[in-house]
Scaffold this active site. Sequence first.
Site, PDB file in Angstrom:
ATOM      1  N   TYR A 110       0.855  -1.189   0.000  1.00  0.00           N
ATOM      2  CA  TYR A 110       0.000   0.000   0.000  1.00  0.00           C
ATOM      3  C   TYR A 110       0.891   1.239   0.000  1.00  0.00           C
ATOM      4  O   TYR A 110       1.515   1.555   1.001  1.00  0.00           O
ATOM      5  CB  TYR A 110      -0.929  -0.061   1.223  1.00  0.00           C
ATOM      6  CG  TYR A 110      -1.867   1.102   1.412  1.00  0.00           C
ATOM      7  CD1 TYR A 110      -2.107   2.050   0.417  1.00  0.00           C
ATOM      8  CD2 TYR A 110      -2.549   1.247   2.627  1.00  0.00           C
ATOM      9  CE1 TYR A 110      -2.969   3.108   0.623  1.00  0.00           C
ATOM     10  CE2 TYR A 110      -3.420   2.296   2.837  1.00  0.00           C
ATOM     11  CZ  TYR A 110      -3.634   3.231   1.828  1.00  0.00           C
ATOM     12  OH  TYR A 110      -4.508   4.279   2.037  1.00  0.00           O
TER      13      TYR A 110
ATOM     14  N   ARG B  95      -0.078  10.195   2.937  1.00  0.00           N
ATOM     15  CA  ARG B  95      -0.242   9.889   4.359  1.00  0.00           C
ATOM     16  C   ARG B  95       1.065   9.444   5.010  1.00  0.00           C
ATOM     17  O   ARG B  95       1.212   9.548   6.218  1.00  0.00           O
ATOM     18  CB  ARG B  95      -1.307   8.801   4.564  1.00  0.00           C
ATOM     19  CG  ARG B  95      -2.733   9.336   4.587  1.00  0.00           C
ATOM     20  CD  ARG B  95      -3.698   8.247   5.055  1.00  0.00           C
ATOM     21  NE  ARG B  95      -5.093   8.664   4.955  1.00  0.00           N
ATOM     22  CZ  ARG B  95      -5.867   8.993   5.997  1.00  0.00           C
ATOM     23  NH1 ARG B  95      -5.392   8.984   7.219  1.00  0.00           N
ATOM     24  NH2 ARG B  95      -7.120   9.340   5.811  1.00  0.00           N
TER      25      ARG B  95
ATOM     26  N   LYS C 266      -1.527  -1.369  -4.022  1.00  0.00           N
ATOM     27  CA  LYS C 266      -2.545  -0.323  -3.954  1.00  0.00           C
ATOM     28  C   LYS C 266      -1.774   0.985  -4.097  1.00  0.00           C
ATOM     29  O   LYS C 266      -1.092   1.427  -3.173  1.00  0.00           O
ATOM     30  CB  LYS C 266      -3.298  -0.360  -2.623  1.00  0.00           C
ATOM     31  CG  LYS C 266      -4.298   0.790  -2.462  1.00  0.00           C
ATOM     32  CD  LYS C 266      -4.949   0.814  -1.087  1.00  0.00           C
ATOM     33  CE  LYS C 266      -5.930   1.986  -0.979  1.00  0.00           C
ATOM     34  NZ  LYS C 266      -6.559   2.074   0.361  1.00  0.00           N
TER      35      LYS C 266
END
Length: 297
Positions: free
Chosen positions: A137, A142, A166
């Site tokens: 991911y 973030r 992802k």
Amino acid sequence: MSHHSISGSAVALVTPFTENDTIDTAALRRLVQFHCAAGTDIIIPCGTTGESPTLSDEEQYEIIDIVREEADGRLMVAAGAGTNNTRKAVAMAENACRAGAEAILSVAPYYNKPSQEGYYRHYHHIAEAVDKPVIIYNVPGRTGSNVSADTILRLASDCRNIAAVKEASDNMDQIMQLIDDKPDGFTVLTGEDPLILPFMALGGDGVISVAANQVPGEIKQLITLVQAGRLEEARLINNRLRRLIRLNFIESNPVPVKYSLALMGLVRESYRLPLVAMEESKKELMKKELESLGLIS
């Protein structure tokens, strides 16, 4: 859908809480049924959208166990199990597998900003520790840094069970490199709802979606239409959902989407600190949009 292929429409599931802050297991079961009925391919509890930083190991296990039991083989259960301490990330991945997860979604180490070699070794450790497929991911917005396409592709070729990424950057160059150079059997998913249409049109394999919490059927349909080359029809759905997708990030995810699901009668509007409810003016915007989409009356 083959349970080996990590593709199609995956929902980044919210975690419903009761008013006294425990897991709302009845609501969790309702959400799984909602996704089974809507044709969602993969359900992913305990990710960022599931407020993963606030879940204990016991809660992670319980949530995955309930989702797996309720899904009963009708959709693939992948589970968020990542953190920025490699040893702990391995333990979380093992815990998720014990709870019955069929795949692991592992966020790139955030805050401590490892080098590309550090990312490589982090994921290599996780892949060696579990026998289930691992989804990398990458979410630079973030985590504070980017796992490069070269590192992702190196992991995909070196580790048998690193099965997908992802990719939640809007770096089209990186996305294209991943799609062009990925090895056989490795899938590239977008983590960005606004990019579903262009991403799928470029040859992407699917999405891990926040909006699928609210409109799972339409996200699935959007993907199916683009895959079939029916871009005009896909564009109509995309245009219809564009404002909702934007409003889902009017504040940090999952606050807006959880508020929506509460209005839709699926969960209570309950968050764990440091997340709190949105201010009224923002709630009003979301409420209006849900009304105009016919999701609430």
